[in-house]
Design an enzyme around this catalytic site. Structure first.
Site, PDB file in Angstrom:
ATOM      1  N   LYS A 172       0.480  -1.309   0.001  1.00 40.16           N
ATOM      2  CA  LYS A 172       0.299   0.505  -0.266  1.00 40.16           C
ATOM      3  C   LYS A 172       0.702   0.905  -0.284  1.00 40.16           C
ATOM      4  O   LYS A 172       1.804   1.624   1.013  1.00 40.16           O
ATOM      5  CB  LYS A 172      -0.954   0.355   0.862  1.00 40.16           C
ATOM      6  N   SER A 226       4.369   7.969  10.163  1.00 44.94           N
ATOM      7  CA  SER A 226       4.008   8.760  11.136  1.00 44.94           C
ATOM      8  C   SER A 226       4.184   7.737  12.651  1.00 44.94           C
ATOM      9  O   SER A 226       3.653   6.911  12.685  1.00 44.94           O
ATOM     10  CB  SER A 226       2.680   9.860  11.173  1.00 44.94           C
ATOM     11  N   GLU A 247       9.685   2.034  10.856  1.00 54.51           N
ATOM     12  CA  GLU A 247      10.368   2.905  10.845  1.00 54.51           C
ATOM     13  C   GLU A 247       9.652   4.215  10.967  1.00 54.51           C
ATOM     14  O   GLU A 247       8.888   4.735  10.123  1.00 54.51           O
ATOM     15  CB  GLU A 247      11.161   3.401   9.632  1.00 54.51           C
ATOM     16  N   CYS A 281      12.710  11.866   7.137  1.00 56.98           N
ATOM     17  CA  CYS A 281      12.221  11.806   8.565  1.00 56.98           C
ATOM     18  C   CYS A 281      14.192  12.339   9.088  1.00 56.98           C
ATOM     19  O   CYS A 281      14.115  12.258  11.138  1.00 56.98           O
ATOM     20  CB  CYS A 281      12.182  10.324   9.167  1.00 56.98           C
TER      21      CYS A 281
HETATM   22  C1  UN1 Z   1      13.349   9.547   5.142  1.00 57.60           C
HETATM   23  O1  UN1 Z   1      13.237  10.334   5.062  1.00 57.60           O
HETATM   24  O2  UN1 Z   1      12.709   8.577   5.160  1.00 57.60           O
HETATM   25  O3  UN1 Z   1      19.532   9.810   4.501  1.00 57.60           O
HETATM   26  C2  UN1 Z   1      13.988   8.320   3.897  1.00 57.60           C
HETATM   27  C3  UN1 Z   1      18.297  10.258   3.977  1.00 57.60           C
HETATM   28  C4  UN1 Z   1      17.479   9.402   2.312  1.00 57.60           C
HETATM   29  C5  UN1 Z   1      16.639   8.282   2.838  1.00 57.60           C
HETATM   30  C6  UN1 Z   1      15.984   9.604   3.994  1.00 57.60           C
HETATM   31  N1  UN1 Z   1      18.069   8.159   2.303  1.00 57.60           N
HETATM   32  O4  UN1 Z   1      18.147  10.929   3.840  1.00 57.60           O
END
Ligand code: UN1
Length: 492
Positions: A172, A226, A247, A281
């Site tokens: 999804k 989230s 994650e 993230c």
């Molecule tokens: C994410 O923000 O969920 O290291 C992944 C990084 C990228 C991946 C980010 N290669 O910022």
């Protein structure tokens, strides 16, 4: 364009399904319609994935890997097309979109290589004439729930290790970014991946995501998104005794010590705080700076920000694109107001951009707060936008303590020229990823990706570690002594 679900190798007709528009966050243009699927489509997809899995698991891993090589070549061939579509769908600037597609290509080739490794162990048995080994076995049907901020890369982080290990997939994608999933589905079809090995169901988390997590035939769920949603996935999946890999958020910091290269730190901060409009993230959300270099750093940051062009990511001049949607814009603005109320000093930015040429999209000024204290909401919660908070400290110990004093643990960074400080920091920073003399973003696909504490639940995407999510260990004992040998009891 109408996006369709991909189930059992077919693009299924919409039938009575409702649809949702896919809009370009740079200008509000409707790019496509995508289905809002129901439990019925999830059930069909799982049925097809389950039916395909036994045969897929019996395909030798190097042959499964051949499909991944082909997918990698297709991604390479279509890189520019995909990157442009990604920018339109998600908003990130074109250079970053190319980088994201590259991340998918890298993952395809890396995991294809696993087809000829997937190492297990052989080890001596405690008994004579007995052989002991462990091998990785697929789990079955893997349920993948992926976010909009890396709509293709994160899907490949999850799907490719799952596939090479012999699982089939029900995926999804985020309903903000179905086009990347649609394109990846088309590539799976073009390379002749057997029917049912990859299934894509579009729709919302509460309907499609929940149906996946609840489905008894999906034994492993991998989720990026989230914390609020991740906790629900963990709760529901945990009750059903599923393997759940999560994650989630970050509150990542760059530490700048008094012996750090300030110009390099400025580059690292701007790139990791404002790249992808802060919607990673891994984004830098805090700068923890030694008091002796705080003023210099602030001055240089402000000077460097003068050149940051905000706009449509397809324009090669643009450095900061739009954020994903209106709700994101409002959430970011909400945190900026909180920061002001908490008494932080707004150094620059702090406004939604609503005048032409920005009025049709979702743009936020890159924003820096200073004089932020570590316990302010501004310094504790994930904002997921172009907002960074400067926190002053007096020593490395204090910097590490401030860095670690948040509920998340994804990424951190230190700028210093002192090898002792660097090694101390990399040992004591409690995040899953640590950078030295670079910002907080830029993870490479062959290392584990993920975080400690509130960022996850102990699993990792990427690298060899990803294989642990999609495999079970099977220990095999072969006794060729021709007699009963009792472990722990018989001495000879
Ligand atoms: C994410 O923000 O969920 O290291 C992944 C990084 C990228 C991946 C980010 N290669 O910022």
């Amino acid at each position: 364009m109408n996006v369709k679900n991909f189930i059992n190798g077919c693009w299924t007709e919409l039938g009575d399904l409702q649809t949702m528009p896919v809009t370009n966050p740079a200008n509000g243009e409707v790019l496509a319609l995508a289905p809002l699927s129901t439990k019925r489509e999830v059930d069909e997809a799982v049925r097809s994935a389950k039916a395909a899995q036994k045969a897929w698991a019996l395909v030798p891993a190097p042959k499964r890997a051949d499909y991944l090589y082909e997918i990698g070549f297709k991604l390479k061939e279509k890189k520019e097309y995909l990157a442009r579509l990604l920018t339109q769908e998600m908003g990130k600037v074109i250079d970053e979109a190319r980088g994201e597609v590259q991340e998918g290509i890298d993952m395809a080739f890396y995991m294809a290589g696993e087809g000829r490794r997937l190492f297990g162990e052989t080890t001596p048995s405690e008994l004579s004439n007995k052989f002991a080994m462990s091998v990785r076995a697929p789990i079955g049907v893997a349920g993948l729930i992926t976010p909009w901020n890396f709509p293709i890369a994160i899907a490949t982080w999850k799907a490719f290790p799952a596939l090479v290990a012999g699982n089939t997939v029900v995926w999804k994608p985020s309903n903000e970014t179905p086009l990347m999933a649609y394109e990846l589905g088309k590539i799976c079809e073009e390379v002749g991946l057997p029917k049912g090995v990859v299934n894509i169901v579009f729709g919302t988390g509460p309907t499609v995501g929940t149906s996946m997590v609840e489905h008894p035939d999906i034994r492993v769920i991998s989720f990026t998104g989230s914390n609020a949603t991740g906790s629900k996935v963990a709760e529901l999946g945990g009750k059903l005794l599923k393997k759940v890999s999560l994650e989630m958020g970050g509150k990542n910091a760059v530490i700048v010590m008094d012996d750090g290269d300030i110009d390099l730190a400025v580059d690292g901060i701007l790139w990791s705080a404002f790249g992808t409009a802060g919607q990673r993230c891994t984004a830098c959300s805090r700068v923890i700076v030694h008091k002796d270099v705080k003023e210099a750093l602030q001055e240089k940051l402000l000077a460097a920000m003068d050149g940051l062009v905000i706009g449509d990511g397809l324009n090669p001049e643009t450095k900061i694109g739009p954020v994903i949607n209106r709700a994101a814009l409002e959430k970011i603005n909400h945190y900026v107001q909180i920061g002001k109320q908490e008494g932080a000093t707004l150094l620059t930015g702090g406004r939604m951009l609503t005048e032409p040429p920005y009025d049709q999209g979702f743009y936020y000024e890159p924003t820096i707060f200073t004089n932020v204290s570590p316990d302010m909401i501004l310094a504790q919660e994930e904002i997921f936008g172009p907002v960074v908070s400067i926190i002053e400290v007096g020593s490395l110990d204090e910097a590490i303590q401030v860095n670690n004093n948040v509920k998340f643990g994804l990424s951190s960074s230190i700028f210093s020229q002192d090898i002792n400080k660097i090694f101390k920091a990399q040992t004591l920073l409690d995040t899953g990823i640590v950078y030295v003399n670079a910002g907080t973003t830029g993870a490479e696909i062959h290392l584990p990706f993920g975080g400690t504490k509130g960022t996850g639940n102990g699993h990792r995407d990427s690298g060899q570690a990803a294989l642990d999510v999609y495999t079970e260990w099977k220990s095999i004992y072969v006794d060729f002594s021709g007699k009963l040998q009792r472990a722990q009891i018989d001495t000879q």
